[in-house]
Motif scaffolding. Structure first.
Motif, PDB file in Angstrom:
ATOM      1  N   GLU A  92       0.825  -1.209   0.000  1.00  0.00           N
ATOM      2  CA  GLU A  92       0.000   0.000   0.000  1.00  0.00           C
ATOM      3  C   GLU A  92       0.861   1.262   0.000  1.00  0.00           C
ATOM      4  OE1 GLU A  92      -0.345  -2.509   2.089  1.00  0.00           O
ATOM      5  OE2 GLU A  92      -2.184  -3.423   1.283  1.00  0.00           O
ATOM      6  N   ARG A  93       1.925   1.248   0.831  1.00  0.00           N
ATOM      7  CA  ARG A  93       2.803   2.417   0.894  1.00  0.00           C
ATOM      8  C   ARG A  93       3.599   2.590  -0.391  1.00  0.00           C
ATOM      9  NH1 ARG A  93       5.313   2.655   7.064  1.00  0.00           N
ATOM     10  NH2 ARG A  93       3.306   2.840   8.143  1.00  0.00           N
ATOM     11  N   VAL A  94       4.032   1.473  -0.957  1.00  0.00           N
ATOM     12  CA  VAL A  94       4.756   1.548  -2.220  1.00  0.00           C
ATOM     13  C   VAL A  94       3.856   2.122  -3.306  1.00  0.00           C
ATOM     14  CG1 VAL A  94       5.845   0.199  -4.054  1.00  0.00           C
ATOM     15  CG2 VAL A  94       6.346  -0.318  -1.661  1.00  0.00           C
ATOM     16  N   GLU A  95       2.614   1.651  -3.356  1.00  0.00           N
ATOM     17  CA  GLU A  95       1.677   2.145  -4.374  1.00  0.00           C
ATOM     18  C   GLU A  95       1.411   3.632  -4.197  1.00  0.00           C
ATOM     19  OE1 GLU A  95      -2.761   1.059  -6.167  1.00  0.00           O
ATOM     20  OE2 GLU A  95      -1.680  -0.354  -4.883  1.00  0.00           O
ATOM     21  N   ASP A  96       1.228   4.071  -2.946  1.00  0.00           N
ATOM     22  CA  ASP A  96       1.005   5.495  -2.696  1.00  0.00           C
ATOM     23  C   ASP A  96       2.211   6.325  -3.117  1.00  0.00           C
ATOM     24  OD1 ASP A  96      -1.494   5.037  -1.703  1.00  0.00           O
ATOM     25  OD2 ASP A  96      -0.892   5.069   0.412  1.00  0.00           O
ATOM     26  N   ALA A  97       3.405   5.833  -2.794  1.00  0.00           N
ATOM     27  CA  ALA A  97       4.623   6.570  -3.150  1.00  0.00           C
ATOM     28  C   ALA A  97       4.779   6.666  -4.662  1.00  0.00           C
ATOM     29  CB  ALA A  97       5.846   5.894  -2.537  1.00  0.00           C
ATOM     30  N   ALA A  98       4.526   5.546  -5.353  1.00  0.00           N
ATOM     31  CA  ALA A  98       4.640   5.550  -6.812  1.00  0.00           C
ATOM     32  C   ALA A  98       3.593   6.456  -7.435  1.00  0.00           C
ATOM     33  CB  ALA A  98       4.497   4.130  -7.348  1.00  0.00           C
ATOM     34  N   LEU A  99       2.388   6.441  -6.886  1.00  0.00           N
ATOM     35  CA  LEU A  99       1.321   7.287  -7.431  1.00  0.00           C
ATOM     36  C   LEU A  99       1.667   8.760  -7.290  1.00  0.00           C
ATOM     37  CD1 LEU A  99      -1.460   7.337  -8.710  1.00  0.00           C
ATOM     38  CD2 LEU A  99      -2.459   7.284  -6.417  1.00  0.00           C
ATOM     39  N   ARG A 100       2.256   9.127  -6.157  1.00  0.00           N
ATOM     40  CA  ARG A 100       2.670  10.531  -5.980  1.00  0.00           C
ATOM     41  C   ARG A 100       3.750  10.907  -6.986  1.00  0.00           C
ATOM     42  NH1 ARG A 100       2.208   9.135  -0.437  1.00  0.00           N
ATOM     43  NH2 ARG A 100       4.470   8.770  -0.308  1.00  0.00           N
ATOM     44  N   ARG A 101       4.693   9.989  -7.213  1.00  0.00           N
ATOM     45  CA  ARG A 101       5.741  10.259  -8.205  1.00  0.00           C
ATOM     46  C   ARG A 101       5.139  10.457  -9.590  1.00  0.00           C
ATOM     47  NH1 ARG A 101      11.159   8.696  -7.051  1.00  0.00           N
ATOM     48  NH2 ARG A 101      11.436   7.882  -4.940  1.00  0.00           N
ATOM     49  N   SER A 149      -0.963  -1.199  -9.483  1.00  0.00           N
ATOM     50  CA  SER A 149      -1.397  -2.205  -8.511  1.00  0.00           C
ATOM     51  C   SER A 149      -0.811  -3.569  -8.832  1.00  0.00           C
ATOM     52  CB  SER A 149      -2.933  -2.291  -8.493  1.00  0.00           C
ATOM     53  OG  SER A 149      -3.493  -1.073  -8.052  1.00  0.00           O
ATOM     54  N   LEU A 150      -0.756  -3.892 -10.121  1.00  0.00           N
ATOM     55  CA  LEU A 150      -0.232  -5.193 -10.527  1.00  0.00           C
ATOM     56  C   LEU A 150       1.256  -5.318 -10.217  1.00  0.00           C
ATOM     57  CD1 LEU A 150      -0.684  -7.906 -12.069  1.00  0.00           C
ATOM     58  CD2 LEU A 150       0.037  -6.687 -14.126  1.00  0.00           C
ATOM     59  N   LEU A 151       2.027  -4.291 -10.577  1.00  0.00           N
ATOM     60  CA  LEU A 151       3.465  -4.354 -10.382  1.00  0.00           C
ATOM     61  C   LEU A 151       3.836  -4.326  -8.905  1.00  0.00           C
ATOM     62  CD1 LEU A 151       4.817  -2.045 -13.241  1.00  0.00           C
ATOM     63  CD2 LEU A 151       4.496  -4.512 -13.234  1.00  0.00           C
ATOM     64  N   VAL A 152       3.097  -3.559  -8.116  1.00  0.00           N
ATOM     65  CA  VAL A 152       3.366  -3.488  -6.682  1.00  0.00           C
ATOM     66  C   VAL A 152       2.998  -4.805  -6.003  1.00  0.00           C
ATOM     67  CG1 VAL A 152       2.658  -2.389  -4.528  1.00  0.00           C
ATOM     68  CG2 VAL A 152       3.208  -0.982  -6.513  1.00  0.00           C
ATOM     69  N   THR A 199       9.230   2.789 -14.806  1.00  0.00           N
ATOM     70  CA  THR A 199      10.407   3.355 -14.165  1.00  0.00           C
ATOM     71  C   THR A 199      10.053   3.996 -12.827  1.00  0.00           C
ATOM     72  OG1 THR A 199      11.485   3.758 -16.288  1.00  0.00           O
ATOM     73  CG2 THR A 199      12.267   5.045 -14.408  1.00  0.00           C
ATOM     74  N   LEU A 200       8.919   4.692 -12.756  1.00  0.00           N
ATOM     75  CA  LEU A 200       8.521   5.336 -11.513  1.00  0.00           C
ATOM     76  C   LEU A 200       8.140   4.310 -10.451  1.00  0.00           C
ATOM     77  CD1 LEU A 200       6.541   8.417 -12.853  1.00  0.00           C
ATOM     78  CD2 LEU A 200       8.834   8.348 -11.896  1.00  0.00           C
ATOM     79  N   VAL A 201       7.587   3.186 -10.878  1.00  0.00           N
ATOM     80  CA  VAL A 201       7.304   2.110  -9.920  1.00  0.00           C
ATOM     81  C   VAL A 201       8.607   1.560  -9.359  1.00  0.00           C
ATOM     82  CG1 VAL A 201       6.376  -0.225  -9.644  1.00  0.00           C
ATOM     83  CG2 VAL A 201       5.083   1.473 -10.928  1.00  0.00           C
ATOM     84  N   LEU A 202       9.587   1.313 -10.225  1.00  0.00           N
ATOM     85  CA  LEU A 202      10.885   0.804  -9.766  1.00  0.00           C
ATOM     86  C   LEU A 202      11.560   1.781  -8.811  1.00  0.00           C
ATOM     87  CD1 LEU A 202      12.319  -0.713 -13.075  1.00  0.00           C
ATOM     88  CD2 LEU A 202      11.492  -1.970 -11.081  1.00  0.00           C
ATOM     89  N   ASP A 203      11.420   3.067  -9.093  1.00  0.00           N
ATOM     90  CA  ASP A 203      12.028   4.078  -8.236  1.00  0.00           C
ATOM     91  C   ASP A 203      11.401   4.105  -6.846  1.00  0.00           C
ATOM     92  OD1 ASP A 203      13.758   4.827 -10.200  1.00  0.00           O
ATOM     93  OD2 ASP A 203      12.608   6.586 -10.846  1.00  0.00           O
ATOM     94  N   SER A 204      10.199   3.549  -6.722  1.00  0.00           N
ATOM     95  CA  SER A 204       9.479   3.585  -5.451  1.00  0.00           C
ATOM     96  C   SER A 204       9.641   2.310  -4.638  1.00  0.00           C
ATOM     97  CB  SER A 204       7.981   3.834  -5.705  1.00  0.00           C
ATOM     98  OG  SER A 204       7.780   5.028  -6.428  1.00  0.00           O
TER      99      SER A 204
END
Length: 222
Positions: free
Chosen positions: A72-81, A117-120, A169-174
């Motif tokens: 959940e935190r990873v998804e939120d962080a990636a979404l903000r990015r 959501s899938l990648l996280v 890339t933004l998902v990986l960064d998160s």
């Protein structure tokens, strides 16, 4: 990237040596390097070299080394990015963003949320083979849907892939480096689905011998 300096005391490994150390494929390692997640130099002959100390740092880092990291935190962080990057002027000038009209951008944002959501969620361990195959199938289906929609809107394949890479890339960064392997494996399945959709549309247009065939061919080639 810079040319390898002979005076550098760092121990540099070849692509195959680095892959053997990390137990990942050459495709995966190239993706990590291209995304800037690993330090890499080019020899005068154009071959990649990786710093052994950087590779060892990856192997020693726990998969969930970020304090309190949860999906959940990873998804939120990636979404903000993603939201921050989409609001930047440099993104608005990129061809993949300009090739999608406003209605398509709304759909692209929905795809981005599903992709996120899938990648996280990540890829289950190989011992959970049934669930693992289900997640891979979901990734392929998501790629089919995204590719079909973008090809129908006349978006070139090149721009579609660049938009996908933006989100990936933004998902990986998160996420922590220990999660990159499963994330990239899922991302690869999505890309396969995208290309298959474009190819299917082009083949259907050619079979019908319709005026859309030439346009479909151009979209496939970018």
């Amino acid at each position: 990237m810079a040319n390898l300096q002979l005076t550098d005391r760092t121990q540099w490994l070849s692509l195959s040596e680095a892959c053997n150390l990390l137990k990942v494929s050459q495709v995966t390692l190239r993706q990590w390097a291209d995304a800037g997640h690993l330090r890499v130099y080019r020899t005068p002959g154009g071959h990649r070299r990786f710093a052994r100390e950087d590779l060892l740092a990856l192997t020693e880092r726990p998969a969930n080394s970020h304090a309190g990291e949860t999906p959940e935190r990873v998804e939120d962080a990636a979404l903000r990015r993603i939201r921050r990057r989409l609001s930047q002027e440099e993104v608005a000038r990129q061809s993949w963003y300009q090739s999608v009209q406003e209605e398509g951008r709304d759909r692209m944002r929905l795809f981005g949320r599903r992709l996120l959501s899938l990648l996280v969620q990540g890829l289950p361990q190989r011992r959970a083979s049934g669930r693992r195959q289900g997640v891979l199938a979901e990734a392929l289906m998501l790629g089919h849907e995204y590719g079909a929609e973008m090809s129908e809107r006349g978006v070139p394949l090149k721009d579609t892939v660049e938009a996908f890479n933006f989100f990936r890339t933004l998902v990986l960064d998160s996420t922590s480096s220990g999660s990159w392997g499963p994330t990239l494996e899922l991302a690869d399945q999505v890309l396969v689905g995208v290309v298959e959709s474009y190819q299917k549309r082009m083949e259907a247009a050619l079979a019908d011998n319709s005026p859309a065939a030439e346009a479909a061919g151009k979209n496939f080639g970018g």
